[in-house]
Design an enzyme around this catalytic site. Structure first.
Site, PDB file in Angstrom:
ATOM      1  CB  SER A 276      -1.030  -3.053   6.974  1.00 38.93           C
ATOM      2  OG  SER A 276      -2.203  -2.381   6.529  1.00 38.93           O
ATOM      3  CB  SER A 277      -3.978  -0.054  10.762  1.00 38.99           C
ATOM      4  OG  SER A 277      -4.325   0.695   9.599  1.00 38.99           O
TER       5      SER A 277
ATOM      6  CG  ASN B 129       0.805  -4.151  12.621  1.00 37.95           C
ATOM      7  OD1 ASN B 129       1.355  -3.599  11.654  1.00 37.95           O
ATOM      8  ND2 ASN B 129      -0.154  -3.567  13.334  1.00 37.95           N
TER       9      ASN B 129
ATOM     10  CD  GLN C 264      -2.445  -1.159   2.765  1.00 31.39           C
ATOM     11  OE1 GLN C 264      -3.541  -0.642   2.953  1.00 31.39           O
ATOM     12  NE2 GLN C 264      -1.756  -1.726   3.742  1.00 31.39           N
ATOM     13  CG  ASN C 265       4.104   1.174   2.401  1.00 39.80           C
ATOM     14  OD1 ASN C 265       3.054   1.499   2.975  1.00 39.80           O
ATOM     15  ND2 ASN C 265       4.976   0.345   2.934  1.00 39.80           N
ATOM     16  CB  ILE C 266       3.253   6.019  -2.329  1.00 37.03           C
ATOM     17  CG1 ILE C 266       3.530   6.973  -1.149  1.00 37.03           C
ATOM     18  CG2 ILE C 266       1.786   5.619  -2.354  1.00 37.03           C
ATOM     19  CD1 ILE C 266       2.818   8.283  -1.278  1.00 37.03           C
ATOM     20  CG  ASP C 267       7.911   3.566   0.927  1.00 36.45           C
ATOM     21  OD1 ASP C 267       7.507   3.474   2.104  1.00 36.45           O
ATOM     22  OD2 ASP C 267       8.082   2.565   0.192  1.00 36.45           O
TER      23      ASP C 267
ATOM     24  CB  CYS D  48      -2.277  20.954 -19.946  1.00 38.26           C
ATOM     25  SG  CYS D  48      -0.660  20.749 -19.162  1.00 38.26           S
TER      26      CYS D  48
ATOM     27  CG  HIS E 152      -2.868   2.687  -1.867  1.00 34.10           C
ATOM     28  ND1 HIS E 152      -2.855   2.578  -0.496  1.00 34.10           N
ATOM     29  CD2 HIS E 152      -3.985   2.036  -2.274  1.00 34.10           C
ATOM     30  CE1 HIS E 152      -3.928   1.901  -0.095  1.00 34.10           C
ATOM     31  NE2 HIS E 152      -4.625   1.558  -1.155  1.00 34.10           N
TER      32      HIS E 152
HETATM   33  C1  BV8 Z   1     -11.687   3.664  -3.313  1.00 37.69           C
HETATM   34  C2  BV8 Z   1      -2.453   7.994  -0.246  1.00 37.69           C
HETATM   35  C3  BV8 Z   1     -13.521   3.710  -4.824  1.00 37.69           C
HETATM   36  C4  BV8 Z   1      -1.450   8.965   0.241  1.00 37.69           C
HETATM   37  C5  BV8 Z   1      -4.001   6.514   0.866  1.00 37.69           C
HETATM   38  C6  BV8 Z   1     -16.220   3.589   4.728  1.00 37.69           C
HETATM   39  C7  BV8 Z   1     -15.980   2.241   5.005  1.00 37.69           C
HETATM   40  C8  BV8 Z   1     -15.077   1.502   4.233  1.00 37.69           C
HETATM   41  C9  BV8 Z   1     -14.386   2.098   3.173  1.00 37.69           C
HETATM   42  C10 BV8 Z   1     -14.633   3.435   2.918  1.00 37.69           C
HETATM   43  C11 BV8 Z   1     -15.535   4.173   3.682  1.00 37.69           C
HETATM   44  N1  BV8 Z   1     -15.529   5.445   3.195  1.00 37.69           N
HETATM   45  C12 BV8 Z   1     -14.669   5.515   2.142  1.00 37.69           C
HETATM   46  C13 BV8 Z   1     -14.130   4.288   1.967  1.00 37.69           C
HETATM   47  C14 BV8 Z   1     -13.144   3.894   0.943  1.00 37.69           C
HETATM   48  C15 BV8 Z   1     -11.753   4.367   1.362  1.00 37.69           C
HETATM   49  C16 BV8 Z   1     -11.364   3.742   2.688  1.00 37.69           C
HETATM   50  O1  BV8 Z   1     -11.019   2.567   2.764  1.00 37.69           O
HETATM   51  N2  BV8 Z   1     -11.415   4.554   3.768  1.00 37.69           N
HETATM   52  C17 BV8 Z   1     -11.086   4.022   5.084  1.00 37.69           C
HETATM   53  C18 BV8 Z   1     -10.058   4.920   5.762  1.00 37.69           C
HETATM   54  C19 BV8 Z   1     -12.379   3.972   5.901  1.00 37.69           C
HETATM   55  N3  BV8 Z   1     -10.871   3.851   0.332  1.00 37.69           N
HETATM   56  C20 BV8 Z   1     -10.660   4.592  -0.772  1.00 37.69           C
HETATM   57  O2  BV8 Z   1     -11.101   5.708  -0.950  1.00 37.69           O
HETATM   58  C21 BV8 Z   1      -9.820   3.906  -1.849  1.00 37.69           C
HETATM   59  N4  BV8 Z   1     -10.469   4.130  -3.109  1.00 37.69           N
HETATM   60  O3  BV8 Z   1     -12.293   2.971  -2.535  1.00 37.69           O
HETATM   61  O4  BV8 Z   1     -12.186   4.094  -4.518  1.00 37.69           O
HETATM   62  C22 BV8 Z   1     -13.812   4.232  -6.175  1.00 37.69           C
HETATM   63  C23 BV8 Z   1     -14.096   3.322  -7.195  1.00 37.69           C
HETATM   64  C24 BV8 Z   1     -14.398   3.830  -8.448  1.00 37.69           C
HETATM   65  C25 BV8 Z   1     -14.393   5.205  -8.700  1.00 37.69           C
HETATM   66  C26 BV8 Z   1     -14.066   6.105  -7.671  1.00 37.69           C
HETATM   67  C27 BV8 Z   1     -13.784   5.627  -6.387  1.00 37.69           C
HETATM   68  C28 BV8 Z   1      -8.431   4.554  -1.928  1.00 37.69           C
HETATM   69  C29 BV8 Z   1      -7.620   4.128  -0.724  1.00 37.69           C
HETATM   70  C30 BV8 Z   1      -6.185   4.658  -0.841  1.00 37.69           C
HETATM   71  C31 BV8 Z   1      -6.135   5.992  -0.199  1.00 37.69           C
HETATM   72  N5  BV8 Z   1      -4.739   6.475  -0.195  1.00 37.69           N
HETATM   73  N6  BV8 Z   1      -2.873   7.193   0.888  1.00 37.69           N
HETATM   74  C32 BV8 Z   1      -0.198   8.284   0.699  1.00 37.69           C
HETATM   75  O5  BV8 Z   1      -0.140   7.039   0.706  1.00 37.69           O
HETATM   76  O6  BV8 Z   1       0.705   9.023   1.045  1.00 37.69           O
HETATM   77  S1  BV8 Z   1      -4.474   5.727   2.251  1.00 37.69           S
HETATM   78  C33 BV8 Z   1      -3.161   5.395   3.297  1.00 37.69           C
HETATM   79  O7  BV8 Z   1      -3.644   4.341   4.151  1.00 37.69           O
HETATM   80  C34 BV8 Z   1      -1.889   4.828   2.668  1.00 37.69           C
HETATM   81  O8  BV8 Z   1      -2.039   4.434   1.330  1.00 37.69           O
HETATM   82  C35 BV8 Z   1      -1.622   3.614   3.545  1.00 37.69           C
HETATM   83  O9  BV8 Z   1      -0.853   2.686   2.937  1.00 37.69           O
HETATM   84  C36 BV8 Z   1      -3.013   3.144   3.731  1.00 37.69           C
HETATM   85  C37 BV8 Z   1      -3.216   2.056   4.742  1.00 37.69           C
HETATM   86  O10 BV8 Z   1      -2.595   2.448   5.956  1.00 37.69           O
HETATM   87  P1  BV8 Z   1      -1.447   1.466   6.527  1.00 37.69           P
HETATM   88  O11 BV8 Z   1      -0.444   1.241   5.463  1.00 37.69           O
HETATM   89  O12 BV8 Z   1      -2.095   0.272   7.122  1.00 37.69           O
HETATM   90  O13 BV8 Z   1      -0.766   2.364   7.613  1.00 37.69           O
HETATM   91  P2  BV8 Z   1      -1.286   2.689   9.064  1.00 37.69           P
HETATM   92  O14 BV8 Z   1      -0.550   3.893   9.531  1.00 37.69           O
HETATM   93  O15 BV8 Z   1      -2.784   2.682   9.080  1.00 37.69           O
HETATM   94  O16 BV8 Z   1      -0.830   1.409   9.927  1.00 37.69           O
HETATM   95  C38 BV8 Z   1       0.547   1.176  10.107  1.00 37.69           C
HETATM   96  C39 BV8 Z   1       0.634  -0.026  11.032  1.00 37.69           C
HETATM   97  O17 BV8 Z   1       2.006  -0.326  11.188  1.00 37.69           O
HETATM   98  C40 BV8 Z   1       0.076   0.278  12.426  1.00 37.69           C
HETATM   99  O18 BV8 Z   1      -0.811  -0.779  12.802  1.00 37.69           O
HETATM  100  C41 BV8 Z   1       1.324   0.297  13.332  1.00 37.69           C
HETATM  101  O19 BV8 Z   1       1.066  -0.279  14.591  1.00 37.69           O
HETATM  102  C42 BV8 Z   1       2.282  -0.572  12.546  1.00 37.69           C
HETATM  103  N7  BV8 Z   1       3.694  -0.228  12.743  1.00 37.69           N
HETATM  104  C43 BV8 Z   1       4.238   0.990  13.022  1.00 37.69           C
HETATM  105  N8  BV8 Z   1       5.602   0.861  13.105  1.00 37.69           N
HETATM  106  C44 BV8 Z   1       5.892  -0.454  12.867  1.00 37.69           C
HETATM  107  C45 BV8 Z   1       4.688  -1.147  12.625  1.00 37.69           C
HETATM  108  N9  BV8 Z   1       4.650  -2.469  12.363  1.00 37.69           N
HETATM  109  C46 BV8 Z   1       5.838  -3.128  12.327  1.00 37.69           C
HETATM  110  N10 BV8 Z   1       7.031  -2.523  12.531  1.00 37.69           N
HETATM  111  C47 BV8 Z   1       7.102  -1.198  12.805  1.00 37.69           C
HETATM  112  N11 BV8 Z   1       8.309  -0.628  13.031  1.00 37.69           N
END
Ligand code: BV8
Length: 249
Positions: free
Chosen positions: A191-192, A216, A99-102, A128, A117
């Site tokens: 991932s969460s 995680n 899911q990462n963009i890095d 344009c 993503h």
């Molecule tokens: C789509 C871009 C349809 C920027 C991102 C209601 C219910 C369900 C779904 C939805 C809803 N309302 C809207 C939706 C859909 C929505 C969604 O899912 N929302 C959620 C939040 C409720 N999804 C969308 O909009 C997707 N598109 O559905 O389109 C559509 C179809 C046709 C036409 C039009 C539309 C698009 C989703 C992508 C959004 N972009 N980011 C950027 O990346 O910079 S989201 C963002 O969250 C990132 O992409 C990221 O990858 C993603 C997921 O997060 P995680 O990677 O899990 O990261 P997080 O911080 O949450 O967790 C990290 C975990 O690591 C933690 O648990 C932590 O404890 C752990 N950790 C920390 N350190 C460590 C570690 N683990 C191990 N070692 C460590 N050292």
């Protein structure tokens, strides 16, 4: 640790392992995660800055948020990324779904990477349709200025990152679903599991009979579907798992 040995046994016996990663795998590369106590969403409203509606309303807010993420492009892989690339070289891991963009998986040597993503590498002018590389705006970013289209002057320069409300790249998503259905072991790292449709994939793997492992830093909503759950830092845990796998091969 008992769980590390259990994970290694599953991996060593598997023929087609798929790894699924989120922001947590890049935390030890110095990149902020989204959720959790020091997550980015504590300071930004994702629907405002990281949604396509928010971007079109106010590209400046998106770029301020992205400036915190720009280190993503200049960060280095950490031992977790290298461990996964090592498992691919050993012929065990067949694909990384991220899911990462890095782009840190590619930088660490992983070859089959499915970026659900998108990534920050390329940018498009929404007016344009001129396309740019990140480097084209390096000067602007270093001056703290947001990018502006060289061709038409538009402020709507958007990186090829999937924002909230945008569809995922269909071919990538399809391939990720195929991999999730045919793998015999599925490993989630950092991932969460709350963002859809990406978060659907572990459930697909589970229902296809794969052995499930999660590494995680904290519990997730999906924990009950995993056979092995390891709470800890990916950069510490994954290299230890690879060492155990090597002893078993
Ligand atoms: C789509 C871009 C349809 C920027 C991102 C209601 C219910 C369900 C779904 C939805 C809803 N309302 C809207 C939706 C859909 C929505 C969604 O899912 N929302 C959620 C939040 C409720 N999804 C969308 O909009 C997707 N598109 O559905 O389109 C559509 C179809 C046709 C036409 C039009 C539309 C698009 C989703 C992508 C959004 N972009 N980011 C950027 O990346 O910079 S989201 C963002 O969250 C990132 O992409 C990221 O990858 C993603 C997921 O997060 P995680 O990677 O899990 O990261 P997080 O911080 O949450 O967790 C990290 C975990 O690591 C933690 O648990 C932590 O404890 C752990 N950790 C920390 N350190 C460590 C570690 N683990 C191990 N070692 C460590 N050292």
């Amino acid at each position: 640790m008992e769980e590390i040995k259990k994970a290694a046994e599953i991996i060593a016996k598997s023929k087609h392992v798929v790894v699924f990663t989120g922001a947590g795998i890049s935390a030890e590369s110095g990149i902020p995660t989204f959720r959790g106590e020091d997550g980015l969403w504590r300071r930004y409203d994702p629907e405002e800055v990281a949604s396509i509606q928010g971007f079109k309303r106010n590209p400046k807010a998106f770029w301020e948020f992205s400036m915190e993420m720009k280190d993503k492009l200049f960060a280095d892989p950490n031992p977790a990324h290298y461990a996964i690339a090592e498992l691919e070289r050993m012929g065990i891991v067949k694909a990384v779904i991220t899911q990462n963009i890095d782009m840190l998986h590619q930088k660490s040597g992983s070859r089959r990477v499915l970026e659900l993503h998108g990534s920050m590498e390329k940018l498009d002018c929404l007016d344009c349709h001129e396309t740019y590389d990140w480097d084209d705006f390096a000067e602007d970013f270093n001056r703290g200025e947001i990018p502006r289209c060289r061709k038409c002057g538009s402020w709507y320069i958007k990186p090829r990152v999937v924002l909230f409300g945008e569809p995922l790249p269909q071919r990538v998503l399809f391939e990720a679903m195929e991999e999730s259905k045919k793998c015999d072991a599925f490993i989630v790292v950092g991932s969460s599991l709350v963002v859809y449709p990406a978060a659907e994939l572990p459930y697909m793997a589970k229902s296809s009979g794969a052995k499930m492992i999660i590494i995680n830093a904290e519990p997730t909503v999906a924990d009950s579907i995993f056979d092995v759950r390891i709470i800890g830092k990916a950069g510490e845990i994954l290299p230890r798992i690879v060492d155990e796998v090597k002893k078993m091969r």
